[in-house]
Write a protein that holds these residues in place. Structure first.
Motif, PDB file in Angstrom:
ATOM      1  N   THR A  22       0.856  -1.185   0.000  1.00 17.58           N
ATOM      2  CA  THR A  22       0.000   0.000   0.000  1.00 17.58           C
ATOM      3  C   THR A  22       0.889   1.232   0.000  1.00 17.58           C
ATOM      4  OG1 THR A  22      -0.119  -0.038   2.414  1.00 17.58           O
ATOM      5  CG2 THR A  22      -1.913  -1.116   1.234  1.00 17.58           C
ATOM      6  N   ASP A  23       0.287   2.358  -0.390  1.00 19.90           N
ATOM      7  CA  ASP A  23       1.018   3.616  -0.299  1.00 19.90           C
ATOM      8  C   ASP A  23       0.200   4.631   0.491  1.00 19.90           C
ATOM      9  OD1 ASP A  23      -0.859   4.872  -2.003  1.00 19.90           O
ATOM     10  OD2 ASP A  23       0.401   4.635  -3.768  1.00 19.90           O
ATOM     11  N   SER A  24       0.764   5.777   0.737  1.00 24.19           N
ATOM     12  CA  SER A  24       0.108   6.799   1.562  1.00 24.19           C
ATOM     13  C   SER A  24      -1.033   7.501   0.839  1.00 24.19           C
ATOM     14  CB  SER A  24       1.146   7.826   2.019  1.00 24.19           C
ATOM     15  OG  SER A  24       1.719   8.459   0.883  1.00 24.19           O
ATOM     16  N   GLU A  25      -1.210   7.222  -0.449  1.00 33.10           N
ATOM     17  CA  GLU A  25      -2.265   7.860  -1.234  1.00 33.10           C
ATOM     18  C   GLU A  25      -3.518   6.991  -1.352  1.00 33.10           C
ATOM     19  OE1 GLU A  25      -0.510   9.042  -4.953  1.00 33.10           O
ATOM     20  OE2 GLU A  25       0.955  10.317  -3.948  1.00 33.10           O
ATOM     21  N   GLY A  26      -3.547   5.861  -0.644  1.00 33.22           N
ATOM     22  CA  GLY A  26      -4.721   4.995  -0.650  1.00 33.22           C
ATOM     23  C   GLY A  26      -4.746   3.957  -1.742  1.00 33.22           C
ATOM     24  N   ASN A  27      -3.631   3.743  -2.410  1.00 30.19           N
ATOM     25  CA  ASN A  27      -3.559   2.724  -3.463  1.00 30.19           C
ATOM     26  C   ASN A  27      -3.060   1.409  -2.888  1.00 30.19           C
ATOM     27  OD1 ASN A  27      -4.241   4.515  -5.667  1.00 30.19           O
ATOM     28  ND2 ASN A  27      -2.238   5.421  -5.334  1.00 30.19           N
ATOM     29  N   ALA A  28      -3.470   0.319  -3.518  1.00 28.14           N
ATOM     30  CA  ALA A  28      -3.017  -1.010  -3.130  1.00 28.14           C
ATOM     31  C   ALA A  28      -2.307  -1.635  -4.317  1.00 28.14           C
ATOM     32  CB  ALA A  28      -4.199  -1.873  -2.711  1.00 28.14           C
ATOM     33  N   TYR A  29      -1.369  -2.516  -4.024  1.00 22.87           N
ATOM     34  CA  TYR A  29      -0.543  -3.135  -5.061  1.00 22.87           C
ATOM     35  C   TYR A  29      -0.423  -4.624  -4.770  1.00 22.87           C
ATOM     36  CZ  TYR A  29       0.884   1.716  -5.550  1.00 22.87           C
ATOM     37  OH  TYR A  29       0.874   3.074  -5.715  1.00 22.87           O
ATOM     38  N   ILE A  30      -0.331  -5.421  -5.831  1.00 21.26           N
ATOM     39  CA  ILE A  30      -0.029  -6.840  -5.702  1.00 21.26           C
ATOM     40  C   ILE A  30       0.978  -7.163  -6.801  1.00 21.26           C
ATOM     41  CG2 ILE A  30      -2.004  -7.570  -7.100  1.00 21.26           C
ATOM     42  CD1 ILE A  30      -2.151 -10.059  -5.217  1.00 21.26           C
ATOM     43  N   ALA A  31       2.007  -7.931  -6.428  1.00 21.89           N
ATOM     44  CA  ALA A  31       3.072  -8.254  -7.378  1.00 21.89           C
ATOM     45  C   ALA A  31       3.650  -9.620  -7.061  1.00 21.89           C
ATOM     46  CB  ALA A  31       4.181  -7.207  -7.310  1.00 21.89           C
ATOM     47  N   VAL A  32       4.209 -10.236  -8.072  1.00 27.20           N
ATOM     48  CA  VAL A  32       4.976 -11.460  -7.865  1.00 27.20           C
ATOM     49  C   VAL A  32       6.242 -11.055  -7.110  1.00 27.20           C
ATOM     50  CG1 VAL A  32       6.249 -13.307  -9.020  1.00 27.20           C
ATOM     51  CG2 VAL A  32       4.062 -12.524  -9.956  1.00 27.20           C
ATOM     52  N   ALA A  33       6.589 -11.798  -6.071  1.00 22.70           N
ATOM     53  CA  ALA A  33       7.793 -11.487  -5.304  1.00 22.70           C
ATOM     54  C   ALA A  33       8.989 -11.461  -6.240  1.00 22.70           C
ATOM     55  CB  ALA A  33       7.999 -12.507  -4.184  1.00 22.70           C
ATOM     56  N   GLY A  34       9.781 -10.410  -6.129  1.00 26.49           N
ATOM     57  CA  GLY A  34      10.932 -10.230  -6.996  1.00 26.49           C
ATOM     58  C   GLY A  34      10.629  -9.390  -8.224  1.00 26.49           C
ATOM     59  N   GLN A  35       9.339  -9.117  -8.452  1.00 24.92           N
ATOM     60  CA  GLN A  35       8.929  -8.294  -9.589  1.00 24.92           C
ATOM     61  C   GLN A  35       8.078  -7.111  -9.107  1.00 24.92           C
ATOM     62  OE1 GLN A  35       7.147 -10.640 -12.713  1.00 24.92           O
ATOM     63  NE2 GLN A  35       8.692 -12.221 -12.525  1.00 24.92           N
ATOM     64  N   GLU A  36       8.443  -6.562  -7.961  1.00 25.22           N
ATOM     65  CA  GLU A  36       7.687  -5.478  -7.363  1.00 25.22           C
ATOM     66  C   GLU A  36       7.702  -4.207  -8.212  1.00 25.22           C
ATOM     67  OE1 GLU A  36       9.819  -7.437  -5.798  1.00 25.22           O
ATOM     68  OE2 GLU A  36       8.790  -8.264  -4.049  1.00 25.22           O
ATOM     69  N   ASP A  37       8.596  -4.145  -9.178  1.00 26.00           N
ATOM     70  CA  ASP A  37       8.634  -2.992 -10.070  1.00 26.00           C
ATOM     71  C   ASP A  37       7.539  -3.052 -11.139  1.00 26.00           C
ATOM     72  OD1 ASP A  37       9.949  -5.211 -11.205  1.00 26.00           O
ATOM     73  OD2 ASP A  37      11.110  -3.929 -12.547  1.00 26.00           O
ATOM     74  N   GLN A  38       6.759  -4.158 -11.167  1.00 25.55           N
ATOM     75  CA  GLN A  38       5.681  -4.325 -12.144  1.00 25.55           C
ATOM     76  C   GLN A  38       4.390  -4.749 -11.444  1.00 25.55           C
ATOM     77  OE1 GLN A  38       6.894  -7.024 -15.260  1.00 25.55           O
ATOM     78  NE2 GLN A  38       8.940  -6.157 -15.323  1.00 25.55           N
ATOM     79  N   PRO A  39       3.913  -3.979 -10.469  1.00 26.72           N
ATOM     80  CA  PRO A  39       2.718  -4.402  -9.727  1.00 26.72           C
ATOM     81  C   PRO A  39       1.420  -4.087 -10.459  1.00 26.72           C
ATOM     82  CG  PRO A  39       3.419  -2.282  -8.924  1.00 26.72           C
ATOM     83  CD  PRO A  39       4.455  -2.730  -9.941  1.00 26.72           C
ATOM     84  N   LEU A  40       0.369  -4.804 -10.083  1.00 20.24           N
ATOM     85  CA  LEU A  40      -0.983  -4.411 -10.452  1.00 20.24           C
ATOM     86  C   LEU A  40      -1.404  -3.381  -9.408  1.00 20.24           C
ATOM     87  CD1 LEU A  40      -2.589  -7.875 -11.154  1.00 20.24           C
ATOM     88  CD2 LEU A  40      -1.860  -6.184 -12.823  1.00 20.24           C
ATOM     89  N   THR A  41      -2.064  -2.328  -9.837  1.00 19.42           N
ATOM     90  CA  THR A  41      -2.417  -1.235  -8.940  1.00 19.42           C
ATOM     91  C   THR A  41      -3.912  -0.982  -8.965  1.00 19.42           C
ATOM     92  OG1 THR A  41      -0.314  -0.195  -9.496  1.00 19.42           O
ATOM     93  CG2 THR A  41      -1.922   1.177  -8.396  1.00 19.42           C
ATOM     94  N   ASP A  42      -4.487  -0.754  -7.784  1.00 20.35           N
ATOM     95  CA  ASP A  42      -5.897  -0.397  -7.673  1.00 20.35           C
ATOM     96  C   ASP A  42      -6.109   0.231  -6.302  1.00 20.35           C
ATOM     97  OD1 ASP A  42      -8.660  -0.211  -8.234  1.00 20.35           O
ATOM     98  OD2 ASP A  42      -8.629  -2.149  -9.248  1.00 20.35           O
ATOM     99  N   THR A  43      -7.346   0.486  -5.948  1.00 22.77           N
ATOM    100  CA  THR A  43      -7.632   1.045  -4.629  1.00 22.77           C
ATOM    101  C   THR A  43      -7.526  -0.054  -3.574  1.00 22.77           C
ATOM    102  OG1 THR A  43      -9.990   0.592  -4.780  1.00 22.77           O
ATOM    103  CG2 THR A  43      -9.218   2.748  -5.612  1.00 22.77           C
TER     104      THR A  43
END
Length: 63
Positions: A22-43
């Motif tokens: 998560t980030d401070s702007e209210g977004n959530a992320y899910i990523a394959v471990a080791g590929q955090e630079d390519q996450p899916l992003t949503d609320t």
């Protein structure tokens, strides 16, 4: 882009490991471990609903 705070990886037996963040702007992320630079992003709400639906077995047909 705000900094992402990643949780520890979740690894099911014999499967890829995923991380949720998560980030401070209210977004959530899910990523394959080791590929955090390519996450899916949503609320956060959308990610919460996705997780609840998966736990309810509504994605079992994808396995």
């Amino acid at each position: 882009m705000a900094a992402i705070s990643w949780e520890e990886p979740y690894c099911a037996e014999g499967n890829n490991c995923f991380r949720i963040g998560t980030d401070s702007e209210g977004n959530a992320y899910i990523a394959v471990a080791g590929q955090e630079d390519q996450p899916l992003t949503d609320t956060r709400e959308a990610l919460r609903n996705l997780i609840l639906e998966i736990k309810a077995g509504k994605a079992d047909h994808l396995l």
